[in-house]
Design a protein around this motif. Structure first.
Motif, PDB file in Angstrom:
ATOM      1  N   ILE A 142       0.820  -1.208   0.000  1.00 40.58           N
ATOM      2  CA  ILE A 142       0.000   0.000   0.000  1.00 40.58           C
ATOM      3  C   ILE A 142       0.855   1.260   0.000  1.00 40.58           C
ATOM      4  O   ILE A 142       0.609   2.201  -0.753  1.00 40.58           O
ATOM      5  CB  ILE A 142      -0.945   0.021   1.222  1.00 40.58           C
ATOM      6  CG1 ILE A 142      -1.819  -1.227   1.235  1.00 40.58           C
ATOM      7  CG2 ILE A 142      -1.797   1.288   1.208  1.00 40.58           C
ATOM      8  CD1 ILE A 142      -2.712  -1.387   0.021  1.00 40.58           C
ATOM      9  N   THR A 143       1.890   1.299   0.831  1.00 40.86           N
ATOM     10  CA  THR A 143       2.712   2.504   0.975  1.00 40.86           C
ATOM     11  C   THR A 143       4.074   2.313   0.319  1.00 40.86           C
ATOM     12  O   THR A 143       4.547   1.186   0.127  1.00 40.86           O
ATOM     13  CB  THR A 143       2.930   2.845   2.457  1.00 40.86           C
ATOM     14  OG1 THR A 143       3.731   1.831   3.065  1.00 40.86           O
ATOM     15  CG2 THR A 143       1.592   2.942   3.179  1.00 40.86           C
ATOM     16  N   THR A 144       4.719   3.439   0.025  1.00 41.18           N
ATOM     17  CA  THR A 144       6.066   3.355  -0.546  1.00 41.18           C
ATOM     18  C   THR A 144       7.054   2.798   0.471  1.00 41.18           C
ATOM     19  O   THR A 144       7.990   2.081   0.100  1.00 41.18           O
ATOM     20  CB  THR A 144       6.536   4.741  -1.037  1.00 41.18           C
ATOM     21  OG1 THR A 144       6.351   5.694   0.003  1.00 41.18           O
ATOM     22  CG2 THR A 144       5.765   5.171  -2.266  1.00 41.18           C
ATOM     23  N   ASP A 145       6.874   3.106   1.743  1.00 41.18           N
ATOM     24  CA  ASP A 145       7.766   2.544   2.762  1.00 41.18           C
ATOM     25  C   ASP A 145       7.661   1.021   2.801  1.00 41.18           C
ATOM     26  O   ASP A 145       8.672   0.326   3.014  1.00 41.18           O
ATOM     27  CB  ASP A 145       7.442   3.122   4.140  1.00 41.18           C
ATOM     28  CG  ASP A 145       8.113   4.467   4.385  1.00 41.18           C
ATOM     29  OD1 ASP A 145       8.975   4.859   3.566  1.00 41.18           O
ATOM     30  OD2 ASP A 145       7.780   5.134   5.376  1.00 41.18           O
ATOM     31  N   GLU A 146       6.473   0.512   2.601  1.00 39.09           N
ATOM     32  CA  GLU A 146       6.290  -0.944   2.555  1.00 39.09           C
ATOM     33  C   GLU A 146       7.013  -1.532   1.353  1.00 39.09           C
ATOM     34  O   GLU A 146       7.664  -2.579   1.444  1.00 39.09           O
ATOM     35  CB  GLU A 146       4.798  -1.274   2.507  1.00 39.09           C
ATOM     36  CG  GLU A 146       4.486  -2.756   2.634  1.00 39.09           C
ATOM     37  CD  GLU A 146       2.994  -3.037   2.600  1.00 39.09           C
ATOM     38  OE1 GLU A 146       2.628  -4.223   2.561  1.00 39.09           O
ATOM     39  OE2 GLU A 146       2.194  -2.074   2.593  1.00 39.09           O
ATOM     40  N   MET A 147       6.945  -0.858   0.212  1.00 39.65           N
ATOM     41  CA  MET A 147       7.645  -1.321  -0.991  1.00 39.65           C
ATOM     42  C   MET A 147       9.157  -1.290  -0.779  1.00 39.65           C
ATOM     43  O   MET A 147       9.880  -2.203  -1.205  1.00 39.65           O
ATOM     44  CB  MET A 147       7.256  -0.449  -2.187  1.00 39.65           C
ATOM     45  CG  MET A 147       5.788  -0.483  -2.540  1.00 39.65           C
ATOM     46  SD  MET A 147       5.375   0.724  -3.853  1.00 39.65           S
ATOM     47  CE  MET A 147       3.632   0.978  -3.522  1.00 39.65           C
ATOM     48  N   ILE A 148       9.627  -0.235  -0.120  1.00 39.29           N
ATOM     49  CA  ILE A 148      11.055  -0.109   0.158  1.00 39.29           C
ATOM     50  C   ILE A 148      11.515  -1.247   1.073  1.00 39.29           C
ATOM     51  O   ILE A 148      12.581  -1.843   0.860  1.00 39.29           O
ATOM     52  CB  ILE A 148      11.354   1.265   0.788  1.00 39.29           C
ATOM     53  CG1 ILE A 148      11.181   2.356  -0.262  1.00 39.29           C
ATOM     54  CG2 ILE A 148      12.763   1.316   1.366  1.00 39.29           C
ATOM     55  CD1 ILE A 148      11.139   3.754   0.312  1.00 39.29           C
ATOM     56  N   PHE A 149      10.728  -1.559   2.081  1.00 38.31           N
ATOM     57  CA  PHE A 149      11.064  -2.658   2.990  1.00 38.31           C
ATOM     58  C   PHE A 149      11.176  -3.980   2.232  1.00 38.31           C
ATOM     59  O   PHE A 149      12.118  -4.755   2.452  1.00 38.31           O
ATOM     60  CB  PHE A 149      10.003  -2.766   4.086  1.00 38.31           C
ATOM     61  CG  PHE A 149      10.212  -3.918   5.021  1.00 38.31           C
ATOM     62  CD1 PHE A 149      11.151  -3.847   6.036  1.00 38.31           C
ATOM     63  CD2 PHE A 149       9.477  -5.095   4.872  1.00 38.31           C
ATOM     64  CE1 PHE A 149      11.362  -4.926   6.895  1.00 38.31           C
ATOM     65  CE2 PHE A 149       9.678  -6.172   5.717  1.00 38.31           C
ATOM     66  CZ  PHE A 149      10.619  -6.085   6.730  1.00 38.31           C
ATOM     67  N   ILE A 150      10.226  -4.231   1.346  1.00 38.88           N
ATOM     68  CA  ILE A 150      10.243  -5.469   0.561  1.00 38.88           C
ATOM     69  C   ILE A 150      11.510  -5.547  -0.289  1.00 38.88           C
ATOM     70  O   ILE A 150      12.189  -6.583  -0.339  1.00 38.88           O
ATOM     71  CB  ILE A 150       8.983  -5.544  -0.325  1.00 38.88           C
ATOM     72  CG1 ILE A 150       7.732  -5.704   0.535  1.00 38.88           C
ATOM     73  CG2 ILE A 150       9.092  -6.679  -1.348  1.00 38.88           C
ATOM     74  CD1 ILE A 150       6.440  -5.442  -0.201  1.00 38.88           C
ATOM     75  N   LEU A 151      11.842  -4.454  -0.953  1.00 38.54           N
ATOM     76  CA  LEU A 151      13.028  -4.431  -1.819  1.00 38.54           C
ATOM     77  C   LEU A 151      14.315  -4.558  -1.004  1.00 38.54           C
ATOM     78  O   LEU A 151      15.276  -5.203  -1.439  1.00 38.54           O
ATOM     79  CB  LEU A 151      13.034  -3.138  -2.636  1.00 38.54           C
ATOM     80  CG  LEU A 151      11.982  -3.051  -3.736  1.00 38.54           C
ATOM     81  CD1 LEU A 151      11.870  -1.618  -4.252  1.00 38.54           C
ATOM     82  CD2 LEU A 151      12.329  -3.999  -4.881  1.00 38.54           C
ATOM     83  N   LYS A 152      14.326  -3.937   0.165  1.00 38.29           N
ATOM     84  CA  LYS A 152      15.515  -4.017   1.017  1.00 38.29           C
ATOM     85  C   LYS A 152      15.738  -5.447   1.490  1.00 38.29           C
ATOM     86  O   LYS A 152      16.882  -5.949   1.463  1.00 38.29           O
ATOM     87  CB  LYS A 152      15.356  -3.077   2.206  1.00 38.29           C
ATOM     88  CG  LYS A 152      16.609  -2.959   3.067  1.00 38.29           C
ATOM     89  CD  LYS A 152      16.415  -1.920   4.163  1.00 38.29           C
ATOM     90  CE  LYS A 152      17.705  -1.777   4.976  1.00 38.29           C
ATOM     91  NZ  LYS A 152      17.541  -0.749   6.048  1.00 38.29           N
ATOM     92  N   GLN A 153      14.668  -6.093   1.903  1.00 39.87           N
ATOM     93  CA  GLN A 153      14.773  -7.480   2.364  1.00 39.87           C
ATOM     94  C   GLN A 153      15.235  -8.401   1.240  1.00 39.87           C
ATOM     95  O   GLN A 153      15.980  -9.359   1.486  1.00 39.87           O
ATOM     96  CB  GLN A 153      13.422  -7.956   2.892  1.00 39.87           C
ATOM     97  CG  GLN A 153      12.979  -7.291   4.194  1.00 39.87           C
ATOM     98  CD  GLN A 153      13.863  -7.684   5.377  1.00 39.87           C
ATOM     99  OE1 GLN A 153      14.749  -6.931   5.773  1.00 39.87           O
ATOM    100  NE2 GLN A 153      13.641  -8.871   5.909  1.00 39.87           N
ATOM    101  N   ALA A 154      14.807  -8.108   0.011  1.00 42.96           N
ATOM    102  CA  ALA A 154      15.143  -8.966  -1.137  1.00 42.96           C
ATOM    103  C   ALA A 154      16.488  -8.600  -1.755  1.00 42.96           C
ATOM    104  O   ALA A 154      16.975  -9.316  -2.640  1.00 42.96           O
ATOM    105  CB  ALA A 154      14.031  -8.886  -2.179  1.00 42.96           C
TER     106      ALA A 154
END
Length: 371
Positions: free
Chosen positions: A309-321
């Motif tokens: 939903i949020t850009t911070d959530e997308m950033i977290f996903i990309l950081k983890q991956a």
């Protein structure tokens, strides 16, 4: 007053009238009362937009050679801090045959170059100034008066209101401006906000600021102050109107522009979206998704981004991956591509993208030089 109402979310919105229209109507009424010696309770005023207003005159004070009266500002359904205030005109007989106009209490004074008025003059803009002088001259002609008049516009509440506006940053001190190019306030008008952003850019250029600093809003201002230690008074908040702000920067001759923005706004620029309001376009998820795919992200990561939903959530996903750095570099470079295309190749651009949660996420080459 008869105008065609605007429609916002299926609700008809009522137009209002500007401080300039109030000042012109009050000056007209005061001149009539001074030359006739009789009370005037209402005047008609033809605005530059072609709309005729019928305005009530309030708080009348009559002396032998001086009249003071007011018109109450009505902003319609526009959220305007000046709504309901009284705009006064004081008209006095003076020696000679000239009509002079100045501002009194609550009308700001220009203290910096870059505005239409000269330094030291009252902040009564060009169109309202012309309206006021024309209305007073018209009454003089009708009454056969060829002597001198001194017209003073007063807005007593303007002193306090000015503290809640951008006026001090624009070099207008001691009160508010008398504004209005059409005489009518259009509710929910974007043009007024865009005009104020453009004006602030022009003032900063006129005062010798060589690098224009643009940020959409408070997040960017906080980042400038707390992380970059840059005086936020040097920055212009462009809200969602990035494209219009860049156009003004080109128009006034800036050659260096530093742009600092939260990733939730600035990521849209990577798709060439220059108005970042959500009603214009979103595309945040799509931009992250496309750039993650170009970085080689696996299907599981892409599906997780699609559901975020949020850009911070997308950033977290990309950081983890493990894809965050590459994706943000791509996005930042695309932002620069579209911004550079908008302003031309002879202007140096620096772009910084950040998140409140994660701090600085990316910046373009040469940004440090501008800082």
């Amino acid at each position: 007053m008869e105008t065609t109402p605007l429609v916002h979310k299926r609700k008809k919105l009522r137009s209002g009238y500007t401080t300039g229209s109030c000042a012109a109507a009050a000056a007209k009424a005061a001149t009539s009362m001074l030359l006739e010696g009789a009370i005037v309770n209402q005047v008609s005023l033809l605005t530059p937009k072609g709309v005729t207003l019928h305005l009530t005159i309030e708080d009348i004070s009559m002396e032998k050679d001086s009249i003071r009266c007011a018109v109450r500002k009505d902003s319609g359904d526009d959220p305007d801090v000046t709504n309901g205030i009284l705009v006064y005109a004081v008209v006095r007989r003076v020696q000679g045959n000239q009509i002079t106009l100045d501002g009194g209490i609550g009308v700001g004074r220009v203290t910096l170059p870059g505005l239409w008025q000269k330094i030291g003059e009252a902040a009564i803009n060009k169109v309202p100034r012309l309206m006021i002088l024309q209305e007073v001259a018209s009454v003089c002609e009708q009454k056969g008066y060829d002597g001198g008049l001194d017209v003073i516009i007063e807005i007593p509440e303007g002193i306090e209101i000015a503290r809640r506006t951008f006026n001090p940053r624009l070099g207008i001190e001691g009160g508010i401006s008398v504004l209005g190019t059409t005489g009518i306030v259009e509710p929910m008008s974007e043009s007024a906000l865009i005009d104020s952003i453009a004006l602030e850019i022009r003032v900063k250029k006129a005062n010798g600021q060589e690098i224009l600093i643009l940020t959409p809003g408070n997040y960017g201002a906080d980042f400038l102050k707390e992380t970059l230690h840059i005086d936020i008074n040097k920055a212009v908040k462009c809200s969602n109107y990035v494209g219009e702000a860049l156009d003004t920067a080109v128009e006034v001759g800036y050659k260096k522009i530093l742009m600092v923005g939260h990733v939730g706004k600035f990521v849209k620029l990577a798709a060439g979206i220059m108005n970042t309001h959500s009603r214009q376009a979103d595309a945040r998820m799509e931009i992250f998704l496309a750039n993650a795919a170009l970085e080689g992200a696996n299907l599981e990561t892409l599906q997780a981004i699609e559901k975020a939903i949020t850009t911070d959530e997308m950033i977290f996903i990309l950081k983890q991956a493990g894809y965050l750095e590459g994706v943000l570099e791509r996005i930042t470079n695309r932002i620069q591509f579209y911004v550079q295309h908008r302003v031309g190749t002879d202007i140096k651009i620096g772009i910084m993208v950040f998140s409140v949660e994660y701090g600085l996420l990316g910046q373009t080459e040469g940004t440090e030089d501008l800082i």
